[in-house]
Structures are given as structure tokens and as C-alpha cells.
Design a protein around this motif. Structure first.
Motif, PDB file in Angstrom:
ATOM      1  N   LEU A 143      37.310  20.733 -26.681  1.00 44.68           N
ATOM      2  CA  LEU A 143      36.287  19.719 -26.970  1.00 44.68           C
ATOM      3  C   LEU A 143      36.842  18.308 -26.771  1.00 44.68           C
ATOM      4  CD1 LEU A 143      34.550  21.310 -30.081  1.00 44.68           C
ATOM      5  CD2 LEU A 143      33.646  21.125 -27.761  1.00 44.68           C
ATOM      6  N   LYS A 144      38.093  18.091 -27.152  1.00 45.87           N
ATOM      7  CA  LYS A 144      38.708  16.785 -26.905  1.00 45.87           C
ATOM      8  C   LYS A 144      38.840  16.533 -25.404  1.00 45.87           C
ATOM      9  CE  LYS A 144      41.242  16.268 -31.208  1.00 45.87           C
ATOM     10  NZ  LYS A 144      42.558  16.188 -31.853  1.00 45.87           N
ATOM     11  N   ASP A 145      39.219  17.579 -24.666  1.00 40.92           N
ATOM     12  CA  ASP A 145      39.287  17.452 -23.211  1.00 40.92           C
ATOM     13  C   ASP A 145      37.922  17.095 -22.635  1.00 40.92           C
ATOM     14  OD1 ASP A 145      41.952  18.073 -23.248  1.00 40.92           O
ATOM     15  OD2 ASP A 145      41.690  20.157 -22.564  1.00 40.92           O
ATOM     16  N   GLN A 146      36.875  17.682 -23.201  1.00 41.76           N
ATOM     17  CA  GLN A 146      35.517  17.424 -22.725  1.00 41.76           C
ATOM     18  C   GLN A 146      35.155  15.952 -22.910  1.00 41.76           C
ATOM     19  OE1 GLN A 146      33.972  19.723 -21.196  1.00 41.76           O
ATOM     20  NE2 GLN A 146      31.880  19.039 -21.061  1.00 41.76           N
ATOM     21  N   ILE A 147      35.471  15.411 -24.045  1.00 40.65           N
ATOM     22  CA  ILE A 147      35.178  13.998 -24.310  1.00 40.65           C
ATOM     23  C   ILE A 147      35.957  13.106 -23.352  1.00 40.65           C
ATOM     24  CG2 ILE A 147      35.466  12.150 -26.017  1.00 40.65           C
ATOM     25  CD1 ILE A 147      34.900  14.326 -28.174  1.00 40.65           C
TER      26      ILE A 147
END
Length: 135
Positions: free
Chosen positions: A40-44
Motif C-alpha cells: 500500500l505504501k508502494d501504491q501511494i
């Protein structure tokens, strides 16, 4: 028969196996949550990078338009125009690569969260599977 040591030992063994299984399950949950959090952090971060890459591509597109106007007016050379076209091409390629990474990350998040992939009969090779609810 008086002390039933064998039965007590078996009970303790089963309790130890149960505790070990519980500990392994807890560890697996923690690992899954860590992976989901990282995805999810990668997605952001990827969304921010894509936004910047799109801005760069738009900027180079505008530079190219302005340089063509200068060339038509006689204030520029074809070499400068080709340089701007190369920069525009590179920025568009970077933008597309980031979109590819974003799509892979979305698939990774879907996999980690257990979102089902559904088969639609009659679809082509590229449209055989749909993630989520089909329209």
C-alpha cells in the motif's frame, strides 16, 4: 495404570504442538500484514511518481509545441527540435513504465488481500479473467 504418564505426556505434546501452530499462524499473519502495508505504501508512492511523470510529459509536450513554432518562425534549428522530441519520448516511456509497475502492484495487493480472480467463460485470452466484480 496408576500414574498414566503416557497419557499425560501425550496431552503435553499435543498442547505444545497446538501452541507452536498458534505461534506459526500469528507469525504468518504478521508477515502478511507487513507485506500488505508495504504494498500500500508502494501504491501511494507510485501514484505520486506517475503524477510527476505525467507533468514532465506534459511539460515536454508544451516545449515541443513552442519549439516547432520557433522553428517555423526561423528562430530555432531542427536539432533542437529533435532533442525536445527525444526528451518527450523518454518522458512518455517513463510514464508508461510507471503505469506498468502500478498495475503489477495493484495485482500484488489483490493477491495479498485475497481478492478473488473470477473466470468469465467466452472471453478472449486477454479478457478471460476479471478482478473483482464483472460489469
Amino acid at each position: 495404570p496408576f500414574y498414566r504418564d503416557e497419557a499425560k505426556g501425550l496431552i503435553r505434546q499435543r498442547q505444545a504442538e497446538w501452541a507452536q501452530a498458534q505461534a506459526n499462524t500469528q507469525l504468518l499473519k504478521q508477515q502478511a500484514l507487513t507485506e500488505i502495508n508495504a504494498a500500500l505504501k508502494d501504491q501511494i508512492n507510485l501514484q505520486e511518481e506517475i503524477k510527476k511523470a505525467k507533468e514532465a510529459a506534459d511539460y515536454y509536450q508544451q516545449l515541443l509545441i513552442n519549439e516547432r513554432k520557433k522553428l517555423m518562425a526561423g528562430y530555432s534549428t531542427i536539432f533542437i527540435l529533435l532533442n525536445f522530441e527525444a526528451s518527450l519520448t523518454d518522458s512518455i516511456i517513463a510514464y508508461i513504465r510507471l503505469q506498468n509497475v502500478l498495475a503489477k502492484n495493484i495485482a500484488r495487493i489483490r493477491f495479498l488481500t485475497g481478492t478473488l480472480v473470477q473466470f468469465l467463460p467466452g472471453g478472449g485470452c486477454c479478457r478471460s479473467f476479471v478482478i473483482g466484480n464483472p460489469v
